[in-house]
Design a protein around this motif. Structure first.
Motif, PDB file in Angstrom:
ATOM      1  N   UNK A 114       4.891   9.988   6.578  1.00  0.00           N
ATOM      2  CA  UNK A 114       4.112   9.035   7.381  1.00  0.00           C
ATOM      3  C   UNK A 114       4.063   7.664   6.702  1.00  0.00           C
ATOM      4  N   UNK A 115       3.852   7.683   5.392  1.00  0.00           N
ATOM      5  CA  UNK A 115       3.728   6.429   4.645  1.00  0.00           C
ATOM      6  C   UNK A 115       5.065   5.672   4.651  1.00  0.00           C
ATOM      7  N   UNK A 116       6.161   6.388   4.413  1.00  0.00           N
ATOM      8  CA  UNK A 116       7.490   5.749   4.417  1.00  0.00           C
ATOM      9  C   UNK A 116       7.804   5.176   5.802  1.00  0.00           C
ATOM     10  N   UNK A 117       7.435   5.913   6.848  1.00  0.00           N
ATOM     11  CA  UNK A 117       7.706   5.451   8.216  1.00  0.00           C
ATOM     12  C   UNK A 117       6.960   4.157   8.540  1.00  0.00           C
ATOM     13  N   UNK A 118       5.812   3.953   7.882  1.00  0.00           N
ATOM     14  CA  UNK A 118       4.991   2.768   8.153  1.00  0.00           C
ATOM     15  C   UNK A 118       5.301   1.601   7.212  1.00  0.00           C
ATOM     16  N   UNK A 119       6.351   1.745   6.388  1.00  0.00           N
ATOM     17  CA  UNK A 119       6.570   0.800   5.284  1.00  0.00           C
ATOM     18  C   UNK A 119       7.634  -0.260   5.569  1.00  0.00           C
ATOM     19  N   UNK A 120       7.744  -0.693   6.819  1.00  0.00           N
ATOM     20  CA  UNK A 120       8.782  -1.680   7.165  1.00  0.00           C
ATOM     21  C   UNK A 120       8.732  -2.944   6.306  1.00  0.00           C
ATOM     22  N   UNK A 121       7.523  -3.367   5.944  1.00  0.00           N
ATOM     23  CA  UNK A 121       7.388  -4.613   5.173  1.00  0.00           C
ATOM     24  C   UNK A 121       7.956  -4.499   3.758  1.00  0.00           C
ATOM     25  N   UNK A 122       8.227  -3.251   3.313  1.00  0.00           N
ATOM     26  CA  UNK A 122       8.702  -3.046   1.934  1.00  0.00           C
ATOM     27  C   UNK A 122      10.194  -2.739   1.866  1.00  0.00           C
ATOM     28  N   UNK A 123      10.929  -3.073   2.930  1.00  0.00           N
ATOM     29  CA  UNK A 123      12.384  -2.855   2.900  1.00  0.00           C
ATOM     30  C   UNK A 123      13.111  -3.917   2.082  1.00  0.00           C
ATOM     31  N   UNK A 124      12.400  -4.970   1.681  1.00  0.00           N
ATOM     32  CA  UNK A 124      13.059  -6.038   0.914  1.00  0.00           C
ATOM     33  C   UNK A 124      13.195  -5.648  -0.555  1.00  0.00           C
ATOM     34  N   UNK A 125      14.191  -6.230  -1.213  1.00  0.00           N
ATOM     35  CA  UNK A 125      14.442  -5.958  -2.633  1.00  0.00           C
ATOM     36  C   UNK A 125      13.293  -6.493  -3.487  1.00  0.00           C
ATOM     37  N   UNK A 126      12.866  -5.766  -4.519  1.00  0.00           N
ATOM     38  CA  UNK A 126      11.825  -6.294  -5.401  1.00  0.00           C
ATOM     39  C   UNK A 126      12.358  -7.442  -6.260  1.00  0.00           C
ATOM     40  N   UNK A 127      11.572  -8.506  -6.386  1.00  0.00           N
ATOM     41  CA  UNK A 127      11.987  -9.642  -7.228  1.00  0.00           C
ATOM     42  C   UNK A 127      11.611  -9.408  -8.686  1.00  0.00           C
TER      43      UNK A 127
END
Length: 401
Positions: free
Chosen positions: A364-377
């Protein structure tokens, strides 16, 4: 001519750490333990390790443990029959930054990171910055901070300790990179191998902690029961060996003798086999690329034996498919996957949630995590993704209550 390697052991009182110290004690010509680090909840064990290996420094993450450790060192010295002041008390570093201070202040050939959870990420990055070989048992730091870790690791600097990745690294010596077709990750299946999804509904904590072949800490044992450990290992394998998730198979091998395999383009498959004993991959990682004679018992061939393999039941154990999705989507999703799992495993160990809810909630958490698809700086990005995931997992649990 064999030269001795100096080693820091991070997480020295845990399962990997104690076995690493055992390997060093058995091979004093190969290894010198220069420093150790642990949380600080067992100062007596830490003091015994420090004096047995005559380390230069000890780091404890819990600042309040410094005084307890000092007292434990004196008590351990007395127990060993040392006259007061007749032995070297190691430097004590205490507090949240103690592990990083240890890495910076005690230069070594090898840093073995056996710390639990994603708290191992910063020590992993700091160890790479020193130029030391990093023997990595803390899979979460690579899973959570994969792009950061890979960008800072020099060729050959990162050596896996996990038995599965060690097996792959050994088998990969049998061919060139362009000759590799697939990696095959073996799984014991855990204590609930063969059960259907419905039969997992009433699993108890006691049952989940009974691993059939390995003796490990509680968090790793629960991860093995849910097969979340294979999900984490699949993500780690994509990063360590530069092979996409679709080319990594997971197969159930209950005997845990073949630790993983590599299939080459000509149809050959090379496997690494040894009885379950973490001292072998630990010794190899600390001495990489050279083997350590007698590190662990070998397979015996003078009596009949049988090894079996079967496909993973992805309906009963969906953690691996979820890991494929997370690593293929990329960005900070693997960090989200790992952090949500840490929350759920803690809740299950405290008997505040059910066994099947662990992976269900992570999904559920991964499915809701669209904002975290970007690479970490940077590390702060990873920590922010983890914080979001932990909060979201806790929210999902309270919603069910």
């Amino acid at each position: 001519m064999t030269t001795s390697r100096s080693v820091l052991v991070l997480g020295s009182t845990g399962s990997i750490g104690t076995q690493a110290l055992d390997v060093a004690a058995r091979n004093p010509d190969l290894f010198r333990i220069a420093g150790i680090a642990a949380g600080g909840s067992d100062p007596a064990a830490l003091a015994a390790q420090a004096l047995a290996h005559q380390v230069e420094a000890v780091a404890v993450i819990k600042a309040t443990a410094a005084e307890d450790l000092q007292l434990a060192l004196y008590a351990e010295a007395q127990r060993r029959g040392y006259a007061q002041g007749d032995f070297r008390i190691p430097r004590i570093l205490a507090g949240p930054g103690a592990v990083l201070e240890l890495i910076d202040s005690v230069p070594v050939d090898v840093v073995l990171n056996g710390m639990p959870g994603s708290q191992g990420l910063e020590p992993t990055l700091r160890a790479l910055a020193t130029g030391s070989t990093l023997a990595l048992a803390n899979k979460e730091s690579l899973v959570a901070g994969g792009p950061l870790v890979l960008s800072r690791a020099k060729p050959g600097q990162l050596v896996p300790v996990d038995s599965e990745h060690s097996a792959m690294a050994q088998a990969l010596r049998g061919g060139r990179a362009e000759e590799v077709d697939r990696l095959v990750l073996t799984a014991s299946g855990g204590p609930f191998h063969g059960r259907t999804r419905a039969e997992l509904a009433d699993v108890t904590l006691e049952g989940a902690l009974k691993h059939p072949t390995w003796s490990m800490g509680p968090v790793v044992t629960i991860n093995s029961a849910t097969l979340m450990n294979k999900g984490l290992e699949l993500i780690e394998a994509t990063l360590l060996f530069g092979i996409e998730a679709e080319r990594i198979d997971v197969v159930v091998h209950p005997q845990s003798v073949i630790h993983s395999m590599v299939t080459f383009v000509d149809g050959s498959t090379l496997a690494q086999a040894s009885p379950p004993d973490m001292r072998l991959p630990i010794a190899l990682a600390m001495n990489w690329p050279d083997r350590v004679a007698g590190a662990a018992p070998a397979c015996t061939w003078d009596r009949a034996t049988a090894w079996t393999f079967e496909p993973l039941d992805n309906v009963a154990f969906p953690a691996v498919d979820l890991a494929r999705h997370a690593v293929s989507a990329g960005g900070c999703l693997p960090a989200v996957y790992n952090a949500a799992n840490e929350v759920m495993v803690d809740a299950f160990l405290a008997q505040n949630t059910s066994f099947t809810s662990i992976v269900d909630t992570v999904s559920q958490v991964v499915a809701a995590a669209d904002e975290w698809r970007r690479e970490p700086r940077d590390v702060d990005d990873v920590l922010a993704a983890e914080q979001w995931a932990r909060a979201r997992a806790a929210e999902a649990m309270s919603g069910r209550k």
